[in-house]
Design an enzyme around this catalytic site. Sequence first.
Site, mmCIF file in Angstrom:
data_model
loop_
_atom_site.group_PDB
_atom_site.id
_atom_site.type_symbol
_atom_site.label_atom_id
_atom_site.label_comp_id
_atom_site.label_asym_id
_atom_site.label_seq_id
_atom_site.Cartn_x
_atom_site.Cartn_y
_atom_site.Cartn_z
ATOM 1 N N ASP A 159 -3.966 10.576 1.132
ATOM 2 C CA ASP A 159 -3.194 9.357 0.910
ATOM 3 C C ASP A 159 -2.958 8.706 2.268
ATOM 4 O OD1 ASP A 159 -3.064 10.622 -1.582
ATOM 5 O OD2 ASP A 159 -1.032 9.924 -1.979
ATOM 6 N N LYS A 227 -2.579 2.576 -4.065
ATOM 7 C CA LYS A 227 -1.242 3.147 -4.275
ATOM 8 C C LYS A 227 -0.196 2.176 -3.769
ATOM 9 C CE LYS A 227 1.469 7.190 -2.697
ATOM 10 N NZ LYS A 227 1.394 8.466 -1.937
ATOM 11 N N LYS A 263 -2.023 4.222 -8.383
ATOM 12 C CA LYS A 263 -0.913 5.167 -8.277
ATOM 13 C C LYS A 263 0.362 4.438 -7.859
ATOM 14 C CE LYS A 263 0.656 9.242 -5.653
ATOM 15 N NZ LYS A 263 0.282 10.292 -4.659
#
Length: 327
Positions: A159, A227, A263
């Site tokens: 991430d 995300k 996400k």
Amino acid sequence: MPTSASADPRPGLAAYSDVSASDTTLRRFLHGLPGVDQVGAEARAAALGTRSIKTTAKAWALDLAIRMVDLTTLEGQDTPGKVRALAAKALRPDPADPTCPSVAAVCVYGDLVGEVKQVVGDAVNVAAVATAFPSGRASMDVKLADTRDAVAAGADEIDMVIDRGAFLSGRYLQVFEEIVATREACARPDGSHAHLKVIFETGELQTYDNVRRASWLAMLAGADFIKTSTGKVQPAATLPVTMVMLEAVRDFREATGVQIGVKPAGGIRTAKDAIKYLVMVNEVVGDDWLDPDWFRFGASTLLNDLLMQRTKLTTGRYSGPDYFTLD
């Protein structure tokens, strides 16, 4: 380092090979995307958030939401013991009920990847935050070393955070190149690569138009997931922001044939909240995305509420909040 979308092996991106040829062409493309109707987006998100689902569907939704959780701890006080306990919970969220599914992943800082991997093996993905999380303020050498170290330790997913300062000042090509380089740093010796989730920190992007631009930029650069947030800045995930990102991945697949995951992370704390997001996914992009491979929740407290609601459905009574371990 590569500066063209044609460097990506996915053939559907060939039509966009010239987009990242220069800052000028990339800026022209991103600012040529359709603008987001703020009032319309917020009204539609609010309407979708009022939908209710029946008991049978709710049981399915709760289990799906559990399977979509990236169980997360990203605190300076994290210890090997703490993350090992979290990893055990990821495998068996409700030890009293073997039918309860595992979560999608455990998300930790890179230096703790090995601790989690020893507990979960290949049964649950291990995600590591990288690239100077959460600020993204570091040299590229540091960011790439951060990424390579996490991958070498066994991270299945990375991430990364974008440099919001660069993005907001219009240095789009710099952000594009950083994502391309980070994706390359996700490579493993066997030719595979850790999945790359690109974090925008939407609370700092200021407008829905910027969220749409960041989404397309990241997808063209090779993101596997986009995300919303680090969870360290408010507002974090919201329904309207997530809807804009879902519309972006839908349009991107229609244009290129490439499917990208989404996400939302930060601020999603209850089963009721999670179900609102699942309804939105179904309505905006369809059931192709109703799978942990394509939609995740970044959360630390959400799982316990999902477990409490699941227990209520199966037993007819609520367990107290202290029945499940604190994350």
